[in-house]
Design an enzyme around this catalytic site. Sequence first.
Site, PDB file in Angstrom:
ATOM      1  N   GLU A 162     -57.862   2.718 -15.213  1.00  0.00           N
ATOM      2  CA  GLU A 162     -58.244   2.929 -16.621  1.00  0.00           C
ATOM      3  C   GLU A 162     -59.641   2.365 -16.915  1.00  0.00           C
ATOM      4  O   GLU A 162     -60.301   2.794 -17.861  1.00  0.00           O
ATOM      5  CB  GLU A 162     -57.219   2.275 -17.558  1.00  0.00           C
TER       6      GLU A 162
ATOM      7  N   HIS B  66     -53.781  -3.952 -13.693  1.00  0.00           N
ATOM      8  CA  HIS B  66     -52.329  -3.835 -13.842  1.00  0.00           C
ATOM      9  C   HIS B  66     -51.810  -2.684 -12.996  1.00  0.00           C
ATOM     10  O   HIS B  66     -52.509  -1.718 -12.749  1.00  0.00           O
ATOM     11  CB  HIS B  66     -51.863  -3.715 -15.291  1.00  0.00           C
TER      12      HIS B  66
ATOM     13  N   HIS C 280     -55.080  -1.954 -23.792  1.00  0.00           N
ATOM     14  CA  HIS C 280     -54.311  -1.212 -24.809  1.00  0.00           C
ATOM     15  C   HIS C 280     -52.782  -1.360 -24.692  1.00  0.00           C
ATOM     16  O   HIS C 280     -52.050  -0.547 -25.231  1.00  0.00           O
ATOM     17  CB  HIS C 280     -54.707   0.272 -24.766  1.00  0.00           C
TER      18      HIS C 280
ATOM     19  N   HIS D 294     -51.160   9.057 -22.356  1.00  0.00           N
ATOM     20  CA  HIS D 294     -50.168   8.737 -21.311  1.00  0.00           C
ATOM     21  C   HIS D 294     -49.101   9.819 -21.269  1.00  0.00           C
ATOM     22  O   HIS D 294     -47.930   9.556 -21.567  1.00  0.00           O
ATOM     23  CB  HIS D 294     -49.539   7.381 -21.573  1.00  0.00           C
TER      24      HIS D 294
HETATM   25  C1  DHB Z   1     -48.395  -1.322 -19.877  1.00  0.00           C
HETATM   26  C2  DHB Z   1     -49.753  -1.123 -19.778  1.00  0.00           C
HETATM   27  C3  DHB Z   1     -50.311   0.126 -19.974  1.00  0.00           C
HETATM   28  O1  DHB Z   1     -51.634   0.397 -19.834  1.00  0.00           O
HETATM   29  C4  DHB Z   1     -49.497   1.190 -20.337  1.00  0.00           C
HETATM   30  O2  DHB Z   1     -50.084   2.367 -20.601  1.00  0.00           O
HETATM   31  C5  DHB Z   1     -48.119   1.027 -20.425  1.00  0.00           C
HETATM   32  C6  DHB Z   1     -47.572  -0.256 -20.202  1.00  0.00           C
HETATM   33  C7  DHB Z   1     -47.789  -2.663 -19.684  1.00  0.00           C
HETATM   34  O3  DHB Z   1     -48.506  -3.605 -19.311  1.00  0.00           O
HETATM   35  O4  DHB Z   1     -46.600  -2.828 -19.923  1.00  0.00           O
HETATM   36 FE    FE Z   2     -52.177   2.518 -20.104  1.00  0.00          FE
END
Ligand code: DHB
Ligand code: FE
Length: 279
Positions: A240, A193, A12, A59
Site C-alpha cells: 500500500e 503489515h 488506514h 479493498h
Molecule cells: C488491517 C489493515 C488494513 O490495511 C486493511 O485494509 C484491513 C485490516 C488490519 O491491520 O487489521
Molecule cells: Fe488496507
Amino acid sequence: MARITAGVTTSHVPAIGAALDNGKSAEPYWAPVFAGYNFSKQWIAEQQPDVIFLVYNDHATAFSLDMVPTFAIGCAGEFAPADEGWGPRPVPVVKGHPELASHIAQSVIQDDFDLTIVNKMDVDHGLTVPLSLMFGQPEAWPCLVIPFAVNVVLYPPPSGRRCYELGKALRRAVESFDADLNVQVWGTGGMSHQLQGPRAGLINKAFDNDFLDRIVNSPEELSHMPHIDYVREAGSEGIELVMWLIMRGALNDRVIERHRFYHVPASNTAVGHLVLENG
Ligand code: DHB
Ligand code: FE
C-alpha cells in the site's frame, strides 16, 4: 490558479474507524494512536484546504475482483460510505469536486497516464479512516474530496516510480485549473503489515522508519524501489505504501516536515503519519 500546499500520509486501519465509531478512542490501547493526530487536527483546522485529493486503495468494495482499475479518479458529486460487512460507517457522505476531478482526468490522461473515470462509487475504510483521523467526528466533512483509488490488491500493482511520476502530472493538472483553490494531496495506506499467510502479523519498524526518512528527504531515489522489496520488507499489504509516492511526487523536491508519528501496533498494522508543507 489552484495550488497544492501540503501533503499528508497516514495508515488506514479499519479497526481505528471502529474504535472511533464505538466510543473507544480513549481506551488505553487506542489513546496513543489518536494522540498522534492531535497536532494534525489543529494544523488542518488552520490550513482550511478547499479540496483534498485523497489517494487510497479500495479493498474489493467498490471494485470487485471482476474488474480492478490500476488508477481510478472519482468524478462524482458525492460518494457514500460503503457497507464493508457491518453496515456503512456512521460518517458523513463525502462531497466531491466534479469540475476539478474532470480537469485532472483530462490533464493527466493527456499527459500519458491511463486513469479510469468513475462517476459512481462507494468509499471504504481506505478513504474514510484517514478522514476520521484528521477531522474527528464532524457533522459534515469540512472540505471537498476527490477520491483516487490505486490498485494494490490484485497483482500487479503500479510501480513506485509510476506513482511518483503520476504525482508530478497531478501537480501540473492542479496548477492549470483556473480557480483559487487550496489543494492538499494525501497518500494513505501502509505501513508494514501482512494480513494473511505464514507471515501474517509481520511488522518491520526499521523498514518503516527508513521509509519515513526517505519519502521526506530522498523521494526520487525511493521511487526506484521495486515491488519485491516492499513485499519482502513490509509484508503483502505493505505494498500500500506505493500510494504515498503519488502524494510525494505532487510536492516540491524539498518540503517542510511539520509532523511525524509512528506507532505499533494498531490491529495488525504499524501506523505511520506525516504532515508535509510545500515551503
Ligand atoms: C488491517 C489493515 C488494513 O490495511 C486493511 O485494509 C484491513 C485490516 C488490519 O491491520 O487489521
Ligand atoms: Fe488496507
